[in-house]
Write a protein that holds these residues in place. Structure first.
Motif, mmCIF file in Angstrom:
data_model
loop_
_atom_site.group_PDB
_atom_site.id
_atom_site.type_symbol
_atom_site.label_atom_id
_atom_site.label_comp_id
_atom_site.label_asym_id
_atom_site.label_seq_id
_atom_site.Cartn_x
_atom_site.Cartn_y
_atom_site.Cartn_z
ATOM 1 N N GLN A 272 -3.770 1.748 -7.039
ATOM 2 C CA GLN A 272 -3.496 3.077 -6.519
ATOM 3 C C GLN A 272 -3.806 4.109 -7.592
ATOM 4 O OE1 GLN A 272 -2.465 4.154 -3.361
ATOM 5 N NE2 GLN A 272 -2.982 6.120 -4.281
ATOM 6 N N GLU A 273 -4.661 5.066 -7.259
ATOM 7 C CA GLU A 273 -5.026 6.113 -8.217
ATOM 8 C C GLU A 273 -3.853 7.054 -8.467
ATOM 9 O OE1 GLU A 273 -7.863 6.445 -9.764
ATOM 10 O OE2 GLU A 273 -9.243 5.149 -8.649
ATOM 11 N N PRO B 26 -2.133 10.663 -8.600
ATOM 12 C CA PRO B 26 -2.342 11.745 -7.632
ATOM 13 C C PRO B 26 -2.908 13.020 -8.250
ATOM 14 C CG PRO B 26 -0.020 11.595 -8.204
ATOM 15 C CD PRO B 26 -0.709 10.436 -8.885
ATOM 16 N N THR C 294 0.810 -1.223 0.000
ATOM 17 C CA THR C 294 0.000 0.000 0.000
ATOM 18 C C THR C 294 0.842 1.271 0.000
ATOM 19 O OG1 THR C 294 -1.824 -1.143 1.112
ATOM 20 C CG2 THR C 294 -1.799 1.264 1.208
ATOM 21 N N SER C 295 1.757 1.389 0.936
ATOM 22 C CA SER C 295 2.553 2.615 1.017
ATOM 23 C C SER C 295 3.514 2.738 -0.158
ATOM 24 C CB SER C 295 3.316 2.668 2.348
ATOM 25 O OG SER C 295 4.225 1.579 2.443
ATOM 26 N N ALA D 5 2.946 6.181 -7.122
ATOM 27 C CA ALA D 5 2.000 7.043 -7.829
ATOM 28 C C ALA D 5 2.407 8.510 -7.718
ATOM 29 C CB ALA D 5 0.586 6.838 -7.283
ATOM 30 N N GLU D 6 2.847 8.902 -6.531
ATOM 31 C CA GLU D 6 3.219 10.307 -6.323
ATOM 32 C C GLU D 6 4.481 10.692 -7.094
ATOM 33 O OE1 GLU D 6 3.484 10.513 -2.119
ATOM 34 O OE2 GLU D 6 1.305 10.652 -1.807
ATOM 35 N N SER E 215 -7.086 3.607 -14.386
ATOM 36 C CA SER E 215 -7.311 2.731 -13.237
ATOM 37 C C SER E 215 -8.006 1.444 -13.661
ATOM 38 C CB SER E 215 -8.171 3.440 -12.184
ATOM 39 O OG SER E 215 -7.533 4.607 -11.716
ATOM 40 N N ALA F 56 -1.100 6.146 -12.176
ATOM 41 C CA ALA F 56 -1.744 5.096 -11.395
ATOM 42 C C ALA F 56 -0.920 3.820 -11.481
ATOM 43 C CB ALA F 56 -3.163 4.849 -11.908
ATOM 44 N N ARG G 294 1.532 3.887 -3.156
ATOM 45 C CA ARG G 294 1.162 5.304 -3.016
ATOM 46 C C ARG G 294 2.353 6.203 -3.359
ATOM 47 N NH1 ARG G 294 0.130 5.366 2.106
ATOM 48 N NH2 ARG G 294 -1.981 4.583 1.829
ATOM 49 N N GLU G 295 3.525 5.836 -2.849
ATOM 50 C CA GLU G 295 4.719 6.615 -3.155
ATOM 51 C C GLU G 295 5.049 6.549 -4.647
ATOM 52 O OE1 GLU G 295 9.476 6.834 -1.898
ATOM 53 O OE2 GLU G 295 8.154 5.298 -1.032
#
Length: 261
Positions: free
Chosen positions: A122-123, A125, A92-93, A99-100, A131, A105, A96-97
């Motif tokens: 993960q979408e 940002p 998860t993390s 994606a950023e 997606s 995505a 997220r990183e």
């Protein structure tokens, strides 16, 4: 002899319930009791009690009175499977990183019972991104995730995965060029290919490797070129970031668990 062994342990009621669930999983919009019976070549009366129990147990619903559809209960049970749940929690993390840093995505895909299945997503940002719904089944043959799942397995495992996939999907067998492509993917460590489903998208996919050296998942970015976004990484930089994220997830997964696929 094998058929006799299988018949000895038959459970007709269980088979009937599983037939219903598998049929409803393959259609959109649900089916009536008569349609279920017709497709399974049985009498409608055979399914009344079974459908009633599946509704009461929450596996099937009747949203408009006469048509039966699957609920999300089976999907929820699948998410409770410990190795998958742990892999998603680790990812998860990292996703997220990813994606950023890439502005794209991404999704995590595993092989399960003949299909490549999205288990986390993960979408992007910012405003734009591609997606894919969690729980979606995608092809092994014409997606970056599918190629990576096959590429980072032994030839014998590839054969078994493809045979299982062909039992659950109407697909043509692949040419020798396809297997040569898988070897190339393994050699360079990732897949990059134009999407065969969506114009203008490139599938970038890297393997998550378990402690035994086998690929346990594919981390994939459906890459789109962002116009008027000069700060967004280009495709070459995005591949580097993707590989780093997959390697980080591989360390976490390989050091603490082995994923049984």
């Amino acid at each position: 002899m094998q058929d006799d062994e299988e018949d000895r342990y038959r459970a007709p009621a269980l088979d009937k319930g599983l037939d219903i669930l598998e049929l409803l999983a393959s259609v959109d919009g649900g089916l009536t009791q008569a349609e279920i019976a017709k497709r399974l070549d049985r009498s409608p009366n055979e399914f009344y009690r079974m459908l009633d129990r599946l509704v009461k147990r929450g596996y099937v619903t009747r949203p408009d009175g006469d048509r039966y559809s699957l609920t999300l209960k089976l999907f929820g049970l699948g998410q409770l499977h410990a190795p998958v749940r742990r892999l998603v929690s680790y990812a998860t993390s990292i996703m997220r990183e990813l994606a950023e840093t890439t502005w794209q995505a991404n999704q995590l895909v595993v092989f399960d019972r003949g299909n490549a299945v999205v288990i986390a997503q993960q979408e992007a940002p910012h405003y734009w991104g591609i997606s894919i719904r969690v729980g979606s089944h995608i092809s092994l043959f014409d997606t970056g995730s599918g190629h990576v799942l096959l590429a980072f397995r032994s030839p014998e495992e590839r054969e078994m995965m493809i045979a299982e996939h062909l039992r659950t999907n109407e697909e043509m067998k692949q040419s020798p060029d396809f297997f040569a492509r898988l070897d190339q993917v393994r050699d360079r460590g990732y897949e990059m290919m134009a999407s065969l489903q969506t114009a203008g998208v490139y599938n970038l996919s890297a393997p998550v490797i378990g402690s035994d050296g086998r690929g346990i998942a594919a981390l994939t970015i459906p890459y789109i070129t962002l116009v008027n976004a000069p700060a967004a990484p280009d495709i070459t930089r995005t591949i580097t970031l993707l590989q780093a994220a997959a390697a980080k997830l591989s360390q976490l997964a390989g050091s603490d668990m082995q994923m049984r696929i």
